[in-house]
Design a protein around this motif. Structure first.
Motif, PDB file in Angstrom:
ATOM      1  N   PHE A  64       1.383   5.470   0.519  1.00 30.50           N
ATOM      2  CA  PHE A  64       0.831   6.542   1.342  1.00 30.50           C
ATOM      3  C   PHE A  64       1.507   7.872   1.008  1.00 30.50           C
ATOM      4  O   PHE A  64       2.676   7.912   0.621  1.00 30.50           O
ATOM      5  CB  PHE A  64       1.113   6.292   2.839  1.00 30.50           C
ATOM      6  CG  PHE A  64       0.613   4.992   3.396  1.00 30.50           C
ATOM      7  CD1 PHE A  64       1.302   3.806   3.161  1.00 30.50           C
ATOM      8  CD2 PHE A  64      -0.522   4.956   4.183  1.00 30.50           C
ATOM      9  CE1 PHE A  64       0.853   2.605   3.690  1.00 30.50           C
ATOM     10  CE2 PHE A  64      -0.976   3.755   4.723  1.00 30.50           C
ATOM     11  CZ  PHE A  64      -0.278   2.590   4.473  1.00 30.50           C
ATOM     12  N   LEU A  74      -1.724  11.464   7.963  1.00 22.77           N
ATOM     13  CA  LEU A  74      -2.019  10.856   6.677  1.00 22.77           C
ATOM     14  C   LEU A  74      -2.744  11.838   5.777  1.00 22.77           C
ATOM     15  O   LEU A  74      -3.735  12.453   6.174  1.00 22.77           O
ATOM     16  CB  LEU A  74      -2.885   9.603   6.880  1.00 22.77           C
ATOM     17  CG  LEU A  74      -3.254   8.857   5.609  1.00 22.77           C
ATOM     18  CD1 LEU A  74      -2.016   8.204   5.003  1.00 22.77           C
ATOM     19  CD2 LEU A  74      -4.319   7.801   5.887  1.00 22.77           C
ATOM     20  N   TYR A 133       2.027  11.224   3.460  1.00 28.23           N
ATOM     21  CA  TYR A 133       1.845  11.863   4.755  1.00 28.23           C
ATOM     22  C   TYR A 133       2.314  13.315   4.655  1.00 28.23           C
ATOM     23  O   TYR A 133       3.219  13.629   3.872  1.00 28.23           O
ATOM     24  CB  TYR A 133       2.662  11.155   5.836  1.00 28.23           C
ATOM     25  CG  TYR A 133       2.011   9.931   6.426  1.00 28.23           C
ATOM     26  CD1 TYR A 133       2.061   8.706   5.758  1.00 28.23           C
ATOM     27  CD2 TYR A 133       1.342   9.996   7.651  1.00 28.23           C
ATOM     28  CE1 TYR A 133       1.457   7.580   6.304  1.00 28.23           C
ATOM     29  CE2 TYR A 133       0.734   8.873   8.198  1.00 28.23           C
ATOM     30  CZ  TYR A 133       0.802   7.673   7.514  1.00 28.23           C
ATOM     31  OH  TYR A 133       0.196   6.554   8.060  1.00 28.23           O
ATOM     32  N   THR A 139       0.869  -1.169   0.000  1.00 27.18           N
ATOM     33  CA  THR A 139       0.000   0.000   0.000  1.00 27.18           C
ATOM     34  C   THR A 139       0.908   1.222   0.000  1.00 27.18           C
ATOM     35  O   THR A 139       1.953   1.225   0.655  1.00 27.18           O
ATOM     36  CB  THR A 139      -0.907   0.008   1.249  1.00 27.18           C
ATOM     37  OG1 THR A 139      -1.814  -1.091   1.161  1.00 27.18           O
ATOM     38  CG2 THR A 139      -1.688   1.311   1.352  1.00 27.18           C
ATOM     39  N   TYR A 141       4.692  -5.379   4.772  1.00 25.46           N
ATOM     40  CA  TYR A 141       3.847  -6.283   5.548  1.00 25.46           C
ATOM     41  C   TYR A 141       4.690  -7.240   6.391  1.00 25.46           C
ATOM     42  O   TYR A 141       4.350  -7.557   7.518  1.00 25.46           O
ATOM     43  CB  TYR A 141       2.945  -7.103   4.633  1.00 25.46           C
ATOM     44  CG  TYR A 141       1.902  -6.291   3.905  1.00 25.46           C
ATOM     45  CD1 TYR A 141       2.159  -5.779   2.641  1.00 25.46           C
ATOM     46  CD2 TYR A 141       0.670  -6.032   4.489  1.00 25.46           C
ATOM     47  CE1 TYR A 141       1.205  -5.034   1.981  1.00 25.46           C
ATOM     48  CE2 TYR A 141      -0.285  -5.284   3.832  1.00 25.46           C
ATOM     49  CZ  TYR A 141      -0.018  -4.787   2.579  1.00 25.46           C
ATOM     50  OH  TYR A 141      -0.962  -4.051   1.917  1.00 25.46           O
ATOM     51  N   GLN A 199       7.660  -6.941   7.767  1.00 25.93           N
ATOM     52  CA  GLN A 199       8.298  -6.394   8.957  1.00 25.93           C
ATOM     53  C   GLN A 199       7.371  -5.489   9.750  1.00 25.93           C
ATOM     54  O   GLN A 199       7.766  -4.913  10.744  1.00 25.93           O
ATOM     55  CB  GLN A 199       9.558  -5.623   8.570  1.00 25.93           C
ATOM     56  CG  GLN A 199      10.644  -6.517   7.978  1.00 25.93           C
ATOM     57  CD  GLN A 199      11.976  -5.791   7.929  1.00 25.93           C
ATOM     58  OE1 GLN A 199      12.422  -5.241   8.925  1.00 25.93           O
ATOM     59  NE2 GLN A 199      12.606  -5.785   6.772  1.00 25.93           N
ATOM     60  N   GLY A 200       6.159  -5.357   9.304  1.00 26.18           N
ATOM     61  CA  GLY A 200       5.198  -4.549  10.041  1.00 26.18           C
ATOM     62  C   GLY A 200       5.612  -3.102  10.167  1.00 26.18           C
ATOM     63  O   GLY A 200       5.493  -2.519  11.241  1.00 26.18           O
ATOM     64  N   LYS A 201       6.119  -2.522   9.094  1.00 29.12           N
ATOM     65  CA  LYS A 201       6.556  -1.144   9.213  1.00 29.12           C
ATOM     66  C   LYS A 201       6.268  -0.366   7.933  1.00 29.12           C
ATOM     67  O   LYS A 201       6.058  -0.911   6.856  1.00 29.12           O
ATOM     68  CB  LYS A 201       8.038  -1.066   9.528  1.00 29.12           C
ATOM     69  CG  LYS A 201       8.965  -1.549   8.425  1.00 29.12           C
ATOM     70  CD  LYS A 201      10.415  -1.358   8.848  1.00 29.12           C
ATOM     71  CE  LYS A 201      11.364  -1.759   7.744  1.00 29.12           C
ATOM     72  NZ  LYS A 201      12.780  -1.527   8.131  1.00 29.12           N
ATOM     73  N   LEU A 202       6.272   0.952   8.131  1.00 28.58           N
ATOM     74  CA  LEU A 202       6.196   1.890   7.020  1.00 28.58           C
ATOM     75  C   LEU A 202       7.605   2.312   6.640  1.00 28.58           C
ATOM     76  O   LEU A 202       8.425   2.585   7.530  1.00 28.58           O
ATOM     77  CB  LEU A 202       5.414   3.131   7.423  1.00 28.58           C
ATOM     78  CG  LEU A 202       3.888   3.069   7.399  1.00 28.58           C
ATOM     79  CD1 LEU A 202       3.331   4.376   7.928  1.00 28.58           C
ATOM     80  CD2 LEU A 202       3.378   2.803   6.008  1.00 28.58           C
ATOM     81  N   PHE A 224       9.541   5.283   4.778  1.00 25.26           N
ATOM     82  CA  PHE A 224       9.315   6.648   4.310  1.00 25.26           C
ATOM     83  C   PHE A 224      10.413   7.090   3.353  1.00 25.26           C
ATOM     84  O   PHE A 224      11.573   6.690   3.483  1.00 25.26           O
ATOM     85  CB  PHE A 224       9.301   7.613   5.497  1.00 25.26           C
ATOM     86  CG  PHE A 224       8.051   7.544   6.327  1.00 25.26           C
ATOM     87  CD1 PHE A 224       7.945   6.636   7.361  1.00 25.26           C
ATOM     88  CD2 PHE A 224       6.989   8.395   6.089  1.00 25.26           C
ATOM     89  CE1 PHE A 224       6.791   6.564   8.140  1.00 25.26           C
ATOM     90  CE2 PHE A 224       5.838   8.342   6.860  1.00 25.26           C
ATOM     91  CZ  PHE A 224       5.743   7.422   7.881  1.00 25.26           C
ATOM     92  N   GLY A 225      10.032   7.955   2.428  1.00 28.20           N
ATOM     93  CA  GLY A 225      11.006   8.671   1.635  1.00 28.20           C
ATOM     94  C   GLY A 225      11.667   9.746   2.483  1.00 28.20           C
ATOM     95  O   GLY A 225      11.332   9.923   3.660  1.00 28.20           O
ATOM     96  N   PRO A 259       3.715  13.585  11.664  1.00 24.71           N
ATOM     97  CA  PRO A 259       3.090  13.437  10.339  1.00 24.71           C
ATOM     98  C   PRO A 259       1.641  13.000  10.466  1.00 24.71           C
ATOM     99  O   PRO A 259       1.262  12.326  11.426  1.00 24.71           O
ATOM    100  CB  PRO A 259       3.925  12.337   9.672  1.00 24.71           C
ATOM    101  CG  PRO A 259       5.176  12.257  10.459  1.00 24.71           C
ATOM    102  CD  PRO A 259       4.820  12.636  11.857  1.00 24.71           C
ATOM    103  N   LYS A 291      -4.111   7.301   1.248  1.00 23.01           N
ATOM    104  CA  LYS A 291      -3.415   6.052   0.946  1.00 23.01           C
ATOM    105  C   LYS A 291      -4.086   5.379  -0.248  1.00 23.01           C
ATOM    106  O   LYS A 291      -5.266   5.632  -0.533  1.00 23.01           O
ATOM    107  CB  LYS A 291      -3.463   5.110   2.152  1.00 23.01           C
ATOM    108  CG  LYS A 291      -4.856   4.631   2.488  1.00 23.01           C
ATOM    109  CD  LYS A 291      -4.867   3.701   3.680  1.00 23.01           C
ATOM    110  CE  LYS A 291      -6.292   3.179   3.925  1.00 23.01           C
ATOM    111  NZ  LYS A 291      -6.399   2.347   5.135  1.00 23.01           N
ATOM    112  N   SER A 309       4.210   0.375   2.643  1.00 28.18           N
ATOM    113  CA  SER A 309       4.064  -0.549   3.761  1.00 28.18           C
ATOM    114  C   SER A 309       4.860  -1.814   3.493  1.00 28.18           C
ATOM    115  O   SER A 309       4.902  -2.309   2.372  1.00 28.18           O
ATOM    116  CB  SER A 309       2.600  -0.908   3.965  1.00 28.18           C
ATOM    117  OG  SER A 309       2.073  -1.449   2.768  1.00 28.18           O
ATOM    118  N   TYR A 328       5.772  13.430   2.782  1.00 26.65           N
ATOM    119  CA  TYR A 328       6.468  12.146   2.776  1.00 26.65           C
ATOM    120  C   TYR A 328       5.669  11.109   1.998  1.00 26.65           C
ATOM    121  O   TYR A 328       4.481  10.909   2.249  1.00 26.65           O
ATOM    122  CB  TYR A 328       6.650  11.613   4.200  1.00 26.65           C
ATOM    123  CG  TYR A 328       7.593  12.386   5.051  1.00 26.65           C
ATOM    124  CD1 TYR A 328       7.144  13.396   5.888  1.00 26.65           C
ATOM    125  CD2 TYR A 328       8.962  12.108   5.041  1.00 26.65           C
ATOM    126  CE1 TYR A 328       8.017  14.118   6.673  1.00 26.65           C
ATOM    127  CE2 TYR A 328       9.840  12.815   5.833  1.00 26.65           C
ATOM    128  CZ  TYR A 328       9.364  13.831   6.640  1.00 26.65           C
ATOM    129  OH  TYR A 328      10.242  14.536   7.421  1.00 26.65           O
TER     130      TYR A 328
END
Lengths: 112, 114
Positions: free
Chosen positions: A34, A46, A36, A32, A95, A97-100, A102-103, A44, A49, A93, A89
């Motif tokens: 996003f 949202l 922000y 997914t 999946y 590692q359960g993290k976002l 970011f650029g 930040p 998304k 996602s 930003y």
């Protein structure tokens, strides 16, 4: 590993002009995507998304299309306002590692 | 409505001193919790995440540790600060493990290590 690359800032525009902030990503997944926005002294928040390829997200006049073929998610706005001044930003996602991820962020300043 | 409160708002600490930053989420039970770090002018980097009380996963090693002593509380700490720890620390929560779900951020703690 997964990564996100954005237009290098800062970007300064005059009120009423159009905006494009480029975002490219690398991943082996189907993430997914996003956008922000972060205002000074704040965390930040949202903007919108898009979970599926070839779909468009939008909010407050900003929009971006999830382009899976080009691995891009460019942020656009037809006519910016002074209140749009912030850091933007792009993120994806992860999946597993359960993290976002970011650029590096793009600082946008709008002159009245 | 859910609220996320971080403390302190800002800290100036000496190199080698200990640190404890806190975060409390109200209005949501069993949230997924995260710590992010942002160097001045830099991007957001996830440090830790927690799905449940007592369980914390490390994402990046920065000589920091995190704990979740209660369902609504997340603590970030270290016994010895380094200059490189300076930056903006953000606590965040989400309903589900980050996937296509929104992550909600607190207002952050500005840490300056001197």
């Amino acid at each position: 590993g997964d990564s996100v690359t954005q237009t290098e800032g800062p970007v300064t525009l005059s009120e009423g002009t159009s905006l494009t902030v480029n975002c490219s990503y690398e991943t082996k997944q189907y993430p997914t995507l996003f956008w922000y926005v972060q205002y000074p002294g704040e965390g930040p928040q949202l903007l919108f998304k898009v979970p599926k390829a070839n779909e468009k997200g939008s909010n407050r006049g900003f929009e971006a299309t999830y382009n899976k073929e080009a691995t891009s998610f460019h942020l656009q706005k037809a006519s910016v306002q002074e209140s749009d001044s912030a850091v933007y930003y792009c993120a994806l996602s992860d999946y597993n590692q359960g993290k976002l991820i970011f650029g590096q962020g793009t600082k946008l300043s709008i002159k009245p | 409505a859910q609220t996320i409160h971080q403390w302190p708002v800002a800290e100036i600490k000496a190199v080698g001193s200990p640190l404890s930053l806190g975060c409390t989420i109200k209005g949501k039970s069993s949230p997924n919790l995260y710590w992010y770090w942002q160097a001045t002018g830099g991007t957001l980097q996830q440090l830790f995440y927690s799905i449940t009380v007592g369980q914390v996963e490390s994402v990046v090693q920065l000589n920091l540790s995190a704990s979740r002593p209660k369902d609504d509380q997340f603590i970030l700490s270290t016994e010895k600060l380094l200059l490189s720890h300076s930056g903006f620390y953000l606590c965040a929560w989400s309903l589900l493990p980050t996937g296509n779900t929104e992550v909600f951020f607190g207002k952050g703690t500005r840490l300056t290590v001197v």
